[in-house]
Design a protein around this motif. Structure first.
Motif, short mmCIF file in Angstrom:
data_model
loop_
_atom_site.label_atom_id
_atom_site.label_comp_id
_atom_site.label_asym_id
_atom_site.label_seq_id
_atom_site.Cartn_x
_atom_site.Cartn_y
_atom_site.Cartn_z
N TYR A 46 0.79 -1.07 -0.02
CA TYR A 46 -0.03 0.01 0.16
C TYR A 46 0.88 1.29 -0.16
N TYR A 47 0.30 2.47 -0.12
CA TYR A 47 0.83 3.73 -0.07
C TYR A 47 0.07 4.22 1.10
N HIS A 86 2.13 0.81 -9.63
CA HIS A 86 0.69 1.33 -9.22
C HIS A 86 1.05 2.00 -7.75
N GLU A 87 1.65 1.52 -6.85
CA GLU A 87 1.71 2.34 -5.68
C GLU A 87 2.64 3.67 -5.81
N HIS A 135 0.08 6.50 -6.85
CA HIS A 135 -0.46 7.04 -5.78
C HIS A 135 0.54 8.14 -5.00
#
Lengths: 532, 158
Positions: free
Chosen positions: A229-230, A256-257, A260
């Motif tokens: 996650y971020y 993807h992270e 963010h």
């Protein structure tokens, strides 16, 4: 340099020599003896530091002591089916340190170049040293406007590195030290995260002209079950290291992270966060945030020249080929029938990717950087608005791209129906498809009610983030009888329902508008309106 | 209804610090979540209990679940193949009793295929390693603490 060392050893070893030799024989003998002495000397130097090698400069030269070499890591290639093999790649722009083995102090530093090569000058020369390449780019940072600061650490904030054996660089000349972060050693993973984030940072620099002084910090370690996650609060990235799901080689997951991260550091993100499946329909802010992040990752991979960048691939991280957890495509989106609306992340990714394919990245970046930060609640709606506000509409009208994903940012067929006098008379029991568009749009209908009859007035099939608000007016079209925002006080259903019994026969009016009071998120949206 | 949303806003403001910590963006997940693990500490060789947890996250028309066992392992209880419909967002646990004859390394694989109501399918494979080969760590050299708060993990790279 070689000569100077020979002289020093000659001076210490040949005094008191009793051989009587010709001048030539003496020179030959003394050089051989010197060589043996040199080897003995450097072997002694290395013994306290865990073994030494490379005691002789690869390239003798005068004046300087230089350590140079190339740093590589073992990368894992992949496609939409999972891992496909391994390859060695250069470790780019990473921090290089020459360490004094005796006290662990850093005696010189540099960074690798785009090809993973480095060269460090030692002044003064030193024995008992080793080379260390870190999973960071802090040395690069500060050298120019295009610099960036990336760091990969474990759960205790310790940075990863690969190191050479201890050796002596006590003489002038160039010492060659190549390093490799292999897969099996466990070092390859963090170096792959560094490489992937370097791709991301290079992309930002290319599109934005510069980076930011904020550090890109990623946390990964073998056994990490904390999640991938971020964290907006800490502005850092976290990656799983589970035996069943390790993301250190999942480039698209990493990007993807990072997407963010970029959104939070260069644009704006209001995502409420939480779990999200690629086929699910959620808060439009979440869908935007996640859809953008995947799109951004694909854009980075496209810019870097990787094949099939339109695939998001998540593996288990297991050894060997395959090991796919799941993958999906964003160009012609996987699960196409579910990838619809502004409230689905795959739909958002697909819209952005197809705009990118038609008009390039610059317009998307312009809107993201210069328009979205002005929005109250950032979603695909704001991207749409910003596209035109920022003048990108002259480059591309994205209407067909949006409508391909059933995103209706357009007036419905009943317009104009924006007030009582324009209200469309409806047939009881029939659903009428409406959109709230443009911003502030109202949809008015009228129906004939019979005294004593109970009527249900409701909105149905809400999509694209619609949050309906219904108002029932008396026969004058001005006296409010009742209203309803959400049909249920609990849950997430944002549709509206009014159940009402007519006290007099006549024509009554219904006003439908997007909820716009406290807590409102969407401006647009699609829905059906029915009276029965 | 307006009152309701205002009330929610107040609740949000009260718990904002907590919510702020929760504002994290996690990675996308497939429409079905699958976890396979030992039910409890198991002594191997011997009988072990394995739980397969399946969480469908979307409406579906069917789910196929199949367990693939290496030849030497014996399934004492539990169904190798199952299909049906499960409640969305609810965890369904399938339990298996398995006899493991020795301390060799085995892989127990679960294959799950979810068919969505739209006709599209999602395939998931999850593997449970039994007696996994210990990871080589001889390449790991040391972990050095340097100065203020800076630690460096050094791997042999030459």
């Amino acid at each position: 340099m070689q000569d100077a060392r020979c002289k020093k050893v000659q001076g210490s070893r040949l005094k008191g020599d009793f051989f009587q030799l010709s001048a030539f024989s003496f020179q030959l003998f003394s050089c051989l003896l010197s060589l043996v002495s040199c080897l003995f000397f450097f072997a002694s130097c290395g013994s306290g530091g865990g073994g030494s090698s490379g005691s002789t400069p690869t390239t003798p030269s005068s004046g300087k002591t230089t350590v140079s070499g190339a740093v590589q890591f073992e990368d894992r290639t992949f496609d939409s089916t999972g891992f496909t093999g391994t390859q060695n790649k250069a470790v780019r722009f990473a921090d290089i340190e020459i360490i004094n083995s005796s006290n662990s102090s850093v005696i010189a530093s540099a960074s690798t170049d785009i090809n993973g090569n480095y060269s460090v000058t030692l002044s003064p020369p030193s024995s008992n040293v080793y080379v260390r390449c870190l999973t960071s780019t802090s040395v690069v940072f500060g050298k120019g406007t295009k610099a960036y600061n990336i760091e990969i650490v474990n759960g205790s904030n310790s940075i990863y590195s690969v190191v050479s054996d201890v050796f002596s660089a006590a003489s002038t000349g160039t010492y060659s030290k190549n390093l490799n972060a292999s897969l099996v050693s466990g070092a390859g993973g963090p170096f792959n995260i560094l490489d992937t984030l370097t791709d991301g940072a290079e992309f930002v620099v290319a599109k934005n002209g510069s980076f930011t002084s904020s550090k890109v910090k990623a946390i990964w370690y073998d056994g990490n079950t904390d999640g991938t996650y971020y964290s907006a609060a800490a502005n850092d990235l976290h990656f799983l290291g589970k035996s069943t799901d390790s993301d250190c080689y999942d480039d698209m997951v990493i990007l993807h992270e990072f997407g963010h991260w970029v959104s939070n550091n260069f644009s704006k993100d209001n995502s409420p966060g939480g779990t999200h499946t690629i086929t699910g329909h959620y808060d439009i802010r979440l869908a935007w945030s996640e859809g953008w992040a995947t799109f951004f990752g694909s854009s980075v991979r496209s810019y870097a020249g990787y094949s099939n960048p339109e695939y998001y691939v998540d593996t288990t991280g297991g050894s060997g080929n395959g090991n796919l957890l799941f993958s999906y495509e964003i160009k012609t989106p996987s699960y196409s029938s579910l990838a619809t609306g502004s409230d689905n992340e795959l739909s958002v990714s697909s819209v952005l990717w197809n705009i990118f394919l038609s008009a390039g990245f610059s317009g998307v970046w312009d809107v993201s950087k210069n328009y979205l930060p002005t929005a109250v609640e950032v979603s695909l709606e704001d991207f749409w608005d910003g596209w035109f506000v920022r003048g990108q509409g002259s480059t591309l009208n994205p209407s067909s791209i949006f409508s391909a994903r059933s995103i209706e940012y357009a007036s419905d067929s009943y317009e104009s129906d924006n007030n009582r006098s324009q209200a469309k008379t409806v047939t009881l029991g029939t659903s009428y498809h409406h959109t709230y568009y443009p911003s502030g749009d109202e949809d008015w209908i009228s129906f004939i009610a019979t005294s004593g009859t109970t009527y249900t007035i409701e909105t149905l099939n809400l999509t694209n983030g619609a949050d309906t608000h219904l108002f029932l007016y008396s026969t004058d079209g001005a006296t409010l009888i009742t209203s309803n925002d959400d049909r249920s006080l609990t849950g997430t259903d944002k549709s509206s329902l009014i159940t009402w019994t007519a006290t007099a026969t006549g024509t009554y009016y219904v006003r439908s508008k997007a909820y716009s009071d406290s807590g409102a998120i969407s401006t647009y949206g699609s829905y059906n309106l029915r009276v029965q | 209804m307006l009152f309701s949303k205002n009330r929610i806003s107040k609740i949000i403001s009260i718990f904002f610090p907590i919510l702020f910590l929760l504002l994290i963006s996690s990675k996308p997940i497939p429409p079905i979540d699958v976890i396979i693990e030992f039910a409890k500490q198991s002594s191997i060789p011997g009988m072990v209990v394995v739980n397969l947890r399946v969480i469908p996250l979307v409406e579906h028309s069917n789910i196929d679940i199949q367990i693939e066992l290496p030849e030497k392992l014996k399934l004492l209880s539990g169904t190798k193949k199952w299909n049906g419909i499960l409640e969305v967002d609810k965890t369904e646990t399938f339990q298996y009793q398995i006899y493991i004859p020795d301390s060799k390394t085995y892989e127990l694989k679960a294959v799950i295929i979810l068919k969505m109501i739209t006709g599209e399918t999602v395939r998931r494979e999850e593997t449970l390693e039994i007696n996994p080969v210990a990871k080589k760590n001889e390449y790991k050299k040391n972990h050095i603490k340097e100065g203020k708060d800076r630690g460096v993990i050094e791997f042999k790279g030459e």
